[in-house]
Enzyme design. Structure first.
Site, short mmCIF file in Angstrom:
data_model
loop_
_atom_site.label_atom_id
_atom_site.label_comp_id
_atom_site.label_asym_id
_atom_site.label_seq_id
_atom_site.Cartn_x
_atom_site.Cartn_y
_atom_site.Cartn_z
N VAL A 306 31.38 93.32 32.14
CA VAL A 306 31.97 91.86 31.90
C VAL A 306 30.83 90.89 32.55
O VAL A 306 31.34 89.83 32.39
CB VAL A 306 33.13 91.97 32.90
N SER A 307 29.60 91.25 32.63
CA SER A 307 28.69 90.01 32.82
C SER A 307 28.55 89.12 32.11
O SER A 307 28.60 87.69 32.70
CB SER A 307 27.39 90.74 33.17
N LYS A 351 48.37 91.83 34.33
CA LYS A 351 48.10 93.16 33.91
C LYS A 351 47.27 94.12 34.52
O LYS A 351 46.07 93.89 34.68
CB LYS A 351 47.89 92.88 32.29
N ASP A 442 48.94 97.54 17.16
CA ASP A 442 50.17 97.92 17.73
C ASP A 442 51.06 96.51 17.90
O ASP A 442 51.76 96.06 18.67
CB ASP A 442 50.08 98.15 19.34
#
Length: 610
Positions: A306-307, A351, A442
């Site tokens: 996530v850098s 979340k 989805d």
């Protein structure tokens, strides 16, 4: 009387001894193989289940476990009322949707994938053996959920439990076999007793299952129709005064003897457990050490993954999230593991996920569109390496909560059309304007949220995949929305989103669930409604949502247009389904929509290009 009491005591002693020996018996670990070219897949079938104390003595709790309605259990189980209480070991038939699922290049397993939310104290083994009563096994659960760590499950985490089942072979059994009932072989069973129980024949059961069945294996029982279960009734008791004293005395003696035997059995059981724990002590210490090292490595990997996001998104502190949700209290749960929280006066949807949230975060980096729920930031818990995604809070909840409740009357035809266009635009964006293309996987009414202006936004990219035209061995999704080519062959493409969107269009028009109480999918009910023969308008009006039929602001031409788009989306051949660009343009041709959008200063052409 003495002989009867002695028999009761011996029976109890044998029961506990059998329980001890059966605990050592392991169920099958290989699942039940299938061939998509030979079997009818998917198919509806049933499992044999028994009510058990204390958690599953009512149809509501059992229905929740199997993701069906109470009526879907009470009708085939010969129970007069869905609200009727159950007694321990009462027999039930529960419907499931069975399909042949590819596990790897050389193996396919037949099962019904049920989504289960992990609770405190749950393990794969306990849920498989206790709650699902050996209709699956923990080894198969591990195979179906390769991204999860069995020894490190979080409360609220969703796990797919593969319930063993089979569909009939094509052309082999003909009309004589309609269902293959899933039944768990018990210690007292033999093939003859099972055949008698279900109205089948012994030879057919042996031909289908072989003759080397072990205790707790799943046996598939071929039947031409579902047998009628004999449900227990409470018989009136007529006590006899002249026998009461003798019965009480005999019962007292029996209870005393049984109590002594129980104490002895419990003592032996406790000694056995101490030995087992002692032997496993060293193993558990080593496992804990490995898990600790793995968590540290995961934490480092998360920060590396996530850098690129550190400048784009706000990084929240875990203390902020704990305070915003009162320590993730259940009263703030929106759905599943998503919580509502207030930080500095702003509402957010938080979340909670495991470390594999990085995949969702990577996809969300690529997208920025008004019809997608916006990601505001993220948080990584330094203690257990959990990842939290913080989204904008969408105040009006999901489209599903509106369509399938009394609030459906508030959804006018123009509002429904606008929501359909919003969702189509969001899908067009992720299909056409991301590189590589993103497949949501989805799309359903539950993942479409409505903002304060009742405009649609696509949410939940937890199953999304970057890149298409791939083959997956791990089938996920929601029953009733899954495209046939994905369910049978694992083909991932943008066309599977198109199929799911077609189901959402049918929900908007009909107000019906994607799967009804009988397990029938909504898209199968549209056949023949738009045939050219007479009465097309009447058939469609009868099929529409009742709250729309009394409305005067729609035209049947507009409804026919939307249903025609839906049918095109639902074509079994994915290559013949339209693209989302074509779908947006076709929906915008509606006269009803055009007049409404003109009031907002927008034209259909502008919406397509947006």
């Amino acid at each position: 009387m003495k002989n009867r009491v002695l028999c009761i005591c011996l029976t109890l002693l044998l029961f506990f001894c059998c329980c001890d020996s059966q605990a050592k018996i392991e169920p099958t670990t290989s699942g039940y193989t299938c061939n998509t070219n030979q079997t009818v897949s998917p198919c509806q079938t049933y499992v044999y289940y028994q009510a058990i104390s204390p958690d599953f003595l009512d149809l509501a709790s059992i229905a929740d476990l199997f993701s069906v309605s109470r009526l879907m259990i009470s009708n085939p189980s010969n129970i007069s009322s869905p609200s009727s209480p159950l007694i321990p070991f009462q027999s039930l038939f529960i419907p499931i949707q069975c399909s042949c699922n590819t596990i790897n290049t050389s193996m396919s397993i037949s099962y019904a994938g049920l989504s289960y939310t992990i609770k405190k104290g749950d393990t794969y083994y306990l849920v498989s053996t206790k709650k699902f009563q050996n209709l699956t096994d923990y080894q198969s659960v591990e195979v179906v959920n390769p991204s999860l760590i069995p020894t490190n499950l979080s409360i609220g985490e969703n796990v797919i439990f593969p319930i063993f089942c089979k569909c009939p072979r094509k052309g082999q059994l003909g009309n004589q076999t309609k269902y293959l009932i899933s039944y768990v072989f018990q210690p007292s069973d033999n093939f003859t007793s099972i055949a008698t129980k279900f109205g089948s024949d012994t030879q057919s059961i042996i031909e289908l299952n072989g003759n080397k069945i072990k205790v707790f294996d799943t046996v598939f029982v071929p039947v031409s129709r579902l047998p009628i279960l004999t449900q227990p009734v409470v018989a009136p008791v007529s006590p006899r005064n002249n026998e009461r004293k003798g019965k009480v005395r005999g019962l007292s003696i029996g209870l005393a003897v049984c109590g002594i035997l129980l104490i002895l059995v419990c003592g032996l059981w406790g000694y056995r457990e101490i030995l087992i724990r002692k032997n496993r002590g060293n193993y558990n210490d080593a496992e804990k050490s490995k898990i600790g090292q793995k968590k540290k490595a995961v934490k480092v990997n998360i920060m590396a993954d996530v850098s690129d996001c550190l400048d784009k998104y706000r990084v929240f502190g875990i203390d902020e999230l704990v305070e915003a949700t009162d320590g993730f209290d259940d009263k703030w749960v929106i759905q599943g593991s998503v919580y509502k929280g207030c930080i500095n006066g702003e509402l957010y949807a938080i979340k909670k996920m495991k470390w594999n949230a990085c995949e969702e975060l990577k996809i969300l980096q690529k997208v920025n569109h008004g019809n997608l729920v916006k990601l505001e930031g993220f948080c990584i818990d330094p203690e257990d390496a959990n990842c939290y995604l913080i989204y904008e809070y969408i105040e009006n909840g999901s489209l599903r909560s509106w369509l399938h409740s009394s609030r459906s009357k508030e959804l006018s035809w123009k509002m429904r059309l606008r929501i359909a266009i919003d969702v189509a635009n969001g899908l067009q964006y992720i299909h056409e304007h991301t590189r590589p293309r993103v497949v949501h996987k989805d799309i359903k009414s539950g993942n479409i949220l409505l903002d304060g202006n009742m405009r649609g936004k696509i949410a939940n990219f937890g199953l999304a995949k970057s890149g298409c035209n791939a083959i997956t061995m791990h089938i996920v999704g929601t029953q009733g929305y899954i495209a046939p080519e994905y369910l049978t062959d694992g083909v991932v493409s943008t066309k599977m989103d198109v199929f799911s969107f077609g189901v959402v269009l049918l929900e908007l028009v009909s107000g019906r669930e994607a799967v009804n109480e009988e397990g029938k999918v909504l898209w199968s009910t549209i056949d023949g409604i738009l045939e050219r023969r007479g009465g097309k308008t009447e058939r469609l009006r009868e099929w529409m949502d009742e709250s729309l039929r009394i409305e005067e602001s729609y035209t049947m031409d507009s409804v026919v247009n939307v249903v025609s788009v839906a049918i095109a989306c639902l074509h079994r051949d994915p290559t013949r389904r339209p693209s989302m660009v074509d779908i947006v343009y076709a929906l915008c041709k509606s006269d009803d929509l055009f007049s409404d959008l003109s009031q907002d200063g927008l034209s259909p052409r502008l919406i397509v290009a947006r």
